[in-house]
Structures are given as C-alpha cells and as structure tokens.
Scaffold this motif. Structure first.
Motif, PDB file in Angstrom:
ATOM      1  N   SER A 202       0.694  -1.141  -0.008  1.00  0.00           N
ATOM      2  CA  SER A 202       0.011  -0.001   0.119  1.00  0.00           C
ATOM      3  C   SER A 202       0.962   1.224   0.067  1.00  0.00           C
ATOM      4  CB  SER A 202      -1.008  -0.048   1.318  1.00  0.00           C
ATOM      5  OG  SER A 202       0.072  -0.036   2.643  1.00  0.00           O
ATOM      6  N   VAL A 203       2.159   1.306   0.122  1.00  0.00           N
ATOM      7  CA  VAL A 203       3.074   2.360   0.258  1.00  0.00           C
ATOM      8  C   VAL A 203       2.958   3.093  -0.978  1.00  0.00           C
ATOM      9  CG1 VAL A 203       5.002   1.239  -0.779  1.00  0.00           C
ATOM     10  CG2 VAL A 203       5.226   3.390   0.732  1.00  0.00           C
ATOM     11  N   PHE A 204       2.692   2.574  -2.334  1.00  0.00           N
ATOM     12  CA  PHE A 204       2.738   3.351  -3.394  1.00  0.00           C
ATOM     13  C   PHE A 204       1.489   4.174  -3.517  1.00  0.00           C
ATOM     14  CE2 PHE A 204       5.542  -0.076  -4.530  1.00  0.00           C
ATOM     15  CZ  PHE A 204       6.753   0.682  -4.816  1.00  0.00           C
ATOM     16  N   GLU A 205       0.372   3.501  -2.931  1.00  0.00           N
ATOM     17  CA  GLU A 205      -1.029   4.238  -2.903  1.00  0.00           C
ATOM     18  C   GLU A 205      -0.940   5.667  -1.973  1.00  0.00           C
ATOM     19  OE1 GLU A 205      -5.021   5.346  -3.797  1.00  0.00           O
ATOM     20  OE2 GLU A 205      -3.587   3.942  -4.873  1.00  0.00           O
ATOM     21  N   THR A 209      -1.379   9.629  -3.292  1.00  0.00           N
ATOM     22  CA  THR A 209      -2.246  10.467  -2.773  1.00  0.00           C
ATOM     23  C   THR A 209      -1.866  11.510  -1.814  1.00  0.00           C
ATOM     24  OG1 THR A 209      -2.858   8.973  -1.182  1.00  0.00           O
ATOM     25  CG2 THR A 209      -4.314   8.791  -3.252  1.00  0.00           C
ATOM     26  N   ASN A 210      -0.510  11.652  -1.398  1.00  0.00           N
ATOM     27  CA  ASN A 210       0.088  12.398  -0.387  1.00  0.00           C
ATOM     28  C   ASN A 210       1.302  13.101  -0.998  1.00  0.00           C
ATOM     29  OD1 ASN A 210      -1.330  11.938   2.394  1.00  0.00           O
ATOM     30  ND2 ASN A 210      -1.247  10.040   1.527  1.00  0.00           N
ATOM     31  N   VAL A 211       1.750  14.311  -0.142  1.00  0.00           N
ATOM     32  CA  VAL A 211       3.055  14.985  -0.783  1.00  0.00           C
ATOM     33  C   VAL A 211       4.204  14.206   0.043  1.00  0.00           C
ATOM     34  CG1 VAL A 211       4.415  17.091  -0.545  1.00  0.00           C
ATOM     35  CG2 VAL A 211       1.696  17.011  -0.601  1.00  0.00           C
ATOM     36  N   VAL A 212       5.046  13.597  -0.883  1.00  0.00           N
ATOM     37  CA  VAL A 212       6.216  13.159  -0.769  1.00  0.00           C
ATOM     38  C   VAL A 212       7.363  13.589  -1.569  1.00  0.00           C
ATOM     39  CG1 VAL A 212       7.182  10.691  -0.155  1.00  0.00           C
ATOM     40  CG2 VAL A 212       4.921  11.086   0.526  1.00  0.00           C
ATOM     41  N   ASP A 213       8.316  14.244  -0.844  1.00  0.00           N
ATOM     42  CA  ASP A 213       9.385  14.575  -1.702  1.00  0.00           C
ATOM     43  C   ASP A 213      10.789  13.738  -1.577  1.00  0.00           C
ATOM     44  OD1 ASP A 213       8.349  17.110  -2.212  1.00  0.00           O
ATOM     45  OD2 ASP A 213       8.633  17.829  -0.131  1.00  0.00           O
ATOM     46  N   GLU A 214      10.827  12.892  -0.641  1.00  0.00           N
ATOM     47  CA  GLU A 214      11.878  11.908  -0.394  1.00  0.00           C
ATOM     48  C   GLU A 214      11.605  10.809   0.198  1.00  0.00           C
ATOM     49  OE1 GLU A 214      15.542  13.998   1.028  1.00  0.00           O
ATOM     50  OE2 GLU A 214      14.478  15.892   0.848  1.00  0.00           O
ATOM     51  N   VAL A 215      12.358   9.645   0.044  1.00  0.00           N
ATOM     52  CA  VAL A 215      12.183   8.445   0.416  1.00  0.00           C
ATOM     53  C   VAL A 215      13.588   7.926   0.878  1.00  0.00           C
ATOM     54  CG1 VAL A 215      11.176   6.079   0.099  1.00  0.00           C
ATOM     55  CG2 VAL A 215      10.146   7.899  -0.944  1.00  0.00           C
ATOM     56  N   LEU A 227      15.091  -2.549  -6.533  1.00  0.00           N
ATOM     57  CA  LEU A 227      13.569  -2.506  -7.360  1.00  0.00           C
ATOM     58  C   LEU A 227      12.718  -1.775  -6.986  1.00  0.00           C
ATOM     59  CD1 LEU A 227      13.159  -6.551  -7.972  1.00  0.00           C
ATOM     60  CD2 LEU A 227      13.908  -4.861  -9.551  1.00  0.00           C
ATOM     61  N   LEU A 228      12.537  -1.351  -5.529  1.00  0.00           N
ATOM     62  CA  LEU A 228      11.681  -0.530  -4.960  1.00  0.00           C
ATOM     63  C   LEU A 228      12.134   0.928  -5.244  1.00  0.00           C
ATOM     64  CD1 LEU A 228       9.384  -0.032  -2.903  1.00  0.00           C
ATOM     65  CD2 LEU A 228      10.755  -0.180  -1.186  1.00  0.00           C
ATOM     66  N   ALA A 229      13.359   1.158  -5.096  1.00  0.00           N
ATOM     67  CA  ALA A 229      13.867   2.443  -5.324  1.00  0.00           C
ATOM     68  C   ALA A 229      13.770   2.792  -6.776  1.00  0.00           C
ATOM     69  CB  ALA A 229      15.568   2.471  -5.367  1.00  0.00           C
ATOM     70  N   GLU A 230      14.035   2.087  -7.768  1.00  0.00           N
ATOM     71  CA  GLU A 230      13.565   2.334  -8.963  1.00  0.00           C
ATOM     72  C   GLU A 230      12.235   2.762  -9.439  1.00  0.00           C
ATOM     73  OE1 GLU A 230      14.305   0.177 -13.454  1.00  0.00           O
ATOM     74  OE2 GLU A 230      14.893  -0.945 -11.892  1.00  0.00           O
ATOM     75  N   ARG A 231      11.135   2.044  -8.761  1.00  0.00           N
ATOM     76  CA  ARG A 231       9.802   2.455  -9.014  1.00  0.00           C
ATOM     77  C   ARG A 231       9.647   3.782  -8.242  1.00  0.00           C
ATOM     78  NH1 ARG A 231       5.614  -2.257  -7.258  1.00  0.00           N
ATOM     79  NH2 ARG A 231       4.192  -0.606  -8.113  1.00  0.00           N
ATOM     80  N   LEU A 232      10.310   3.840  -7.219  1.00  0.00           N
ATOM     81  CA  LEU A 232       9.948   5.199  -6.504  1.00  0.00           C
ATOM     82  C   LEU A 232      10.611   6.339  -7.393  1.00  0.00           C
ATOM     83  CD1 LEU A 232      10.423   4.255  -3.047  1.00  0.00           C
ATOM     84  CD2 LEU A 232       8.363   4.936  -3.777  1.00  0.00           C
ATOM     85  N   THR A 233      11.636   6.183  -7.683  1.00  0.00           N
ATOM     86  CA  THR A 233      12.157   6.967  -8.741  1.00  0.00           C
ATOM     87  C   THR A 233      11.522   7.583  -9.921  1.00  0.00           C
ATOM     88  OG1 THR A 233      14.334   6.480  -7.857  1.00  0.00           O
ATOM     89  CG2 THR A 233      14.599   7.762 -10.007  1.00  0.00           C
ATOM     90  N   ASP A 234      10.726   6.605 -10.651  1.00  0.00           N
ATOM     91  CA  ASP A 234       9.840   6.594 -11.769  1.00  0.00           C
ATOM     92  C   ASP A 234       8.678   7.593 -11.200  1.00  0.00           C
ATOM     93  OD1 ASP A 234      11.527   5.465 -13.277  1.00  0.00           O
ATOM     94  OD2 ASP A 234      10.632   3.479 -13.151  1.00  0.00           O
ATOM     95  N   LEU A 235       8.383   7.656  -9.967  1.00  0.00           N
ATOM     96  CA  LEU A 235       7.235   8.486  -9.391  1.00  0.00           C
ATOM     97  C   LEU A 235       7.718   9.823  -9.218  1.00  0.00           C
ATOM     98  CD1 LEU A 235       5.433   5.870  -6.988  1.00  0.00           C
ATOM     99  CD2 LEU A 235       4.863   6.463  -9.192  1.00  0.00           C
ATOM    100  N   GLY A 236       8.618  10.148  -9.213  1.00  0.00           N
ATOM    101  CA  GLY A 236       9.347  11.527  -9.148  1.00  0.00           C
ATOM    102  C   GLY A 236       9.949  11.706  -7.774  1.00  0.00           C
ATOM    103  N   CYS A 237      10.045  10.555  -6.978  1.00  0.00           N
ATOM    104  CA  CYS A 237      10.506  10.841  -5.389  1.00  0.00           C
ATOM    105  C   CYS A 237      12.061  10.754  -5.669  1.00  0.00           C
ATOM    106  CB  CYS A 237       9.978   9.892  -4.684  1.00  0.00           C
ATOM    107  SG  CYS A 237       8.227   9.779  -4.350  1.00  0.00           S
TER     108      CYS A 237
END
Length: 473
Positions: A202-205, A209-215, A227-237
C-alpha cells in the motif's frame, strides 16, 4: 529534482559575509573612538593605511574561512562554544592583519589603540551578530513549511533505529511524515510519534495521494531495495538507500567511488584536502628554512667531522617510510664510520625494550658527535627528505630495515603517516622512554588525533627541547 547538498566552505557564504561585515564595522568604530573624526576621513593620520587594512580584512576573512572551515556545526553550538569560536576566528584575523602591517612596514605608523580596540569590538560584534543570525536560522529550520517531506521505508527490525536517527534529528532540511513497514502490516500504529502509513503493497498508494518529496529505504534485501528504489524514482521521488549502518565503524569515514562501486571508506584519521595542503605547505616552507640552517652548520661541522672521524660528512641509510616505503635518509655523521658493524657487539647493552637501539654512553660516537647529537644538529640534513616529500616536519620516526623486519602486526600502525623530523614521542621525554611499545602508543595517538594545531604544538616543543640540549643521547 534533488538539490545536492554543498560540502565545502563556501556553503557558509552568509556567515562569512556577516563575519566580514562585523570586522569592517569594528574597525570603523575603533577609528571613530580613537580619532572622533571618522566623517572627515582625510584628517585621520595615514588614512591610506587604514583603507588598505579594510581591504585586507576582506581577504583575511575569506582566507580564514577557506583554510579552516570554522563554520561546521555552527547551528548546533551553544553560546560558550560560539564565543570560543569567535575569539579564535578574530585572533586569526588579527594575526593576518599584523603580518600585513609588518610585511609592508606599516607597523610604526598605525595606532596600537585602534588595533587593540578593533580586536575587542570585532569579538563583541561578531559574537552578537552570530547569535542573532543563528536564532533566525533555527526558527527557519523549525518551520516545517520550508522543509521537504520524507517517508521512511524499513523492516520491522530496523525501523526504530532508523526513525531515531532521522526523525529525532534537529535542524535538518526534511520532515519525516510517515513510515512504511515492508515485512508486517502495522498500518495505523505510531512508532516514536511517526504514523505507519503503509506496507509493501500500500505504500505506493500513499505516495500517489500524499505529498512525498524524499524516501529513505533501510532494509535487509538489497535486490528488493533496488527494485523499490527504481519504482519510486519513476514516481518522481528522491530516494536515499541505506548502504551500511556505521555506528560500529570508526568515526573517520567517507563515501567514495571506485568504478561502478560505491564504498564506505574508513581510516585511523582522515585529513581534508585543505588540511593536507596546509601540512605540505608548512613542510616546504619549514624545509627551506631548515636547509639554510643546514648549509650554515655544514661550514662549521664538516671540518670537525673530517678531523675527528675521517670519512664522509653525511651519513645515509635506507629507512622505512609511510606504509613500508623505503627511502634514503640523511644525517650529519656523529659516529665513526664502522658504527653499524660495531652495533652488533653492543646489542646486549641496548637500553630499549623492543625494536629500537639506544645506549647512553655509546662508544661509537666521536667526541664532537656528542655535541652534534645533544643539540640535534645531526638531524638538519633531513630537511632535504622533508622537501622532496619522503618525510614531514612532524610525524613518526622512520625505523631501519632491520627494525622493520622484526615488527609485529600492531607495530605497522605507526607507519600509517609520513615519517617526521620530530614527533609525539620525541617531545614526551624521549630520553626517559625505554619501552618500544610506549613509542608505538604515542605515535598511534598522534596519527589518530592529528591536526595542524597539534603539529605546531609539537614543533614549538621540539624547538624548546633542542635549545635545552635535551635531544637524543
């Protein structure tokens, strides 16, 4: 887009500007108190000198900041720590201006009252301005609206440590708004006051829906993290991946790149490029002065050595330098030419416990050699070793090849830095030290706690030791 953090002295340009203005204002006020005619500049005696001082203050302030980097951790200092830092900073500025005045022969045309008052006012104004400035900075640091938002993703076994390091930090540029546990479903709970907002699924949801600049990711499975970092980077984080926990490593560490590897590098002591440059510059300048002294000493010592112990004036020997490197080591000869051969017969009279040889009444020394060694005149040719980079003014004494081959593993630590003309154990009662392990301990302590200030302290102590004639015996 992620703005990379600055890691050099110029990032504190605002404090440098503030300190420079404080020093300039302090001089102007000092001139007013001294002459009471500051509005009529041309009636102040030698006003052109004071104009030059104002210009030199700017250069001194910038140079002071560039060479020392005195602003590291400035926001975290209390008032007493800040006062100490200001006094040191102001004193170095004062030394810079005094050097300028003496170099251009202005010292006799300058008001001592102005200079003294300038120093006092500089400390007061600079201290007050820094305290006010830090209050403003701290207020801004506590304003969450100016910070980026950070989400922490970790395992249940590491989340507590991770949040204690990130969410509990003061004056950072981010705010931890939530955490996600990737191996358990703890959504709805709070850990150290930070809400658990998701799990692996559920972290991607939540991010959508929320403001997240960095992970920040801290897990056990490196492959899944990537793999998780690659997906998050693609989301703009902007994604930060924990490489290693450093709480059990040495305090000296840095991140470096070798090919496509990112490494955590640790060492007994890490010098900055600025510190290494200053140490080498000090070595070069000191060795040039030392070689002049060596040339003068040669004129007087060479005939004496030739008469009392016919043979070469200089003694050369292969010594062991940094991390086992071999180099030619030079001294004025203070022993007879067969000293090395006779040493074997004297080993049973060695006064040192360990791998060094010392004998108070060494028969291998010719009469004038005692004087030469007492005042360390035999060491003067080593300034050549310092100039060409085999040695440093301050370091650890280089062992002979015979000593080195007998070293145990822990003895190698004393070779971690460039060998020196003088060092910690030489100014710590070396004539009374009879245990080689104590020498190793002092040398290791020097390497671990090295600083330019420590080098200067050892140099001054060495001068005192030499002038007293309590050198090597």
């Amino acid at each position: 887009m992620y703005k990379k953090k600055k890691k050099f002295w110029a990032k504190h340009w605002d404090v440098i500007l503030l300190d420079t203005l404080s020093a300039l204002v302090a001089l102007i006020i000092a001139l007013f108190f001294r002459f009471e005619k500051i509005l009529f500049w041309n009636v102040i005696p030698h006003e052109y000198i004071y104009e030059n001082i104002l210009i030199m203050i700017v250069f001194a302030s910038i140079l002071n900041a560039a060479l020392r980097d005195p602003y590291t951790g400035i926001v975290h200092r209390n008032k007493w720590q800040e006062l100490k830092a200001v006094v040191i900073h102001s004193f170095i500025n004062l030394c810079g201006i005094l050097i300028f005045l003496y170099a251009f022969r202005y010292s006799n045309r300058i008001s001592r009252t102005v200079i003294s008052l300038w120093f006092v006012l500089m400390v007061l104004i600079m201290f007050a301005s820094r305290i006010i400035f830090k209050r403003i900075v701290r207020m801004r640091k506590h304003d969450d609206s100016l910070k980026s938002t950070m989400l922490v993703i970790a395992d249940s076994s590491t989340i507590n440590h991770c949040l204690s390091q990130l969410a509990g930090s003061d004056y950072v540029e981010y705010k931890v708004v939530g955490c996600a546990i990737i191996d358990k479903n703890w959504v709805g709970k709070k850990i150290q006051g930070v809400p658990v907002v998701g799990n692996c699924d559920s972290v991607f949801e939540y991010i959508r829906t929320n403001v997240v600049d960095e992970v920040f990711i801290d897990g056990k499975n490196r492959y899944s993290e990537e793999l998780l970092a690659e997906r998050l980077t693609d989301l703009g984080c902007t994604v930060h991946i924990s490489l290693i926990h450093t709480e059990h490593l040495m305090k000296n560490r840095t991140i470096e790149y070798y090919g496509d590897y990112i490494t955590m590098t640790t060492s007994m002591h890490m010098a900055t490029n600025r510190e290494a440059f200053c140490k080498r510059l000090m070595d070069i300048l000191g060795s040039l002065v030392g070689l002049l002294l060596c040339a003068v000493a040669f004129i007087f010592l060479a005939p004496v050595i030739k008469i009392q112990a016919p043979g070469p004036v200089f003694f050369s020997q292969t010594r062991i330098g940094k991390n086992g490197r071999r180099f030619k080591f030079y001294k004025f000869r203070s022993m007879y030419t067969d000293a090395e051969e006779r040493k074997k017969d004297l080993m049973d009279q060695n006064e040192m416990n360990g791998l060094m040889f010392k004998m108070e009444n060494d028969p291998r020394i010719f009469p004038a050699g005692h004087f030469i060694r007492k005042y360390s005149l035999d060491e003067l040719p080593q300034f050549w070793n310092v100039l060409i980079g085999d040695m440093s003014l301050v370091g650890t004494r280089p062992p002979t090849e015979n000593e080195f081959v007998q070293y145990e593993l822990h003895h190698k630590a004393r070779l971690a830095s460039r060998p020196g003309l003088t060092g910690m154990w030489q100014v710590s009662g070396r004539s009374d030290i009879t245990d080689f392990e104590e020498v190793v301990a002092l040398d290791t302590e020097y390497i671990k706690n090295w600083s330019l200030g420590l080098d200067l302290q050892i140099i001054f102590k060495t001068v005192a030791v030499v002038l007293k004639g309590s050198g090597s015996k």
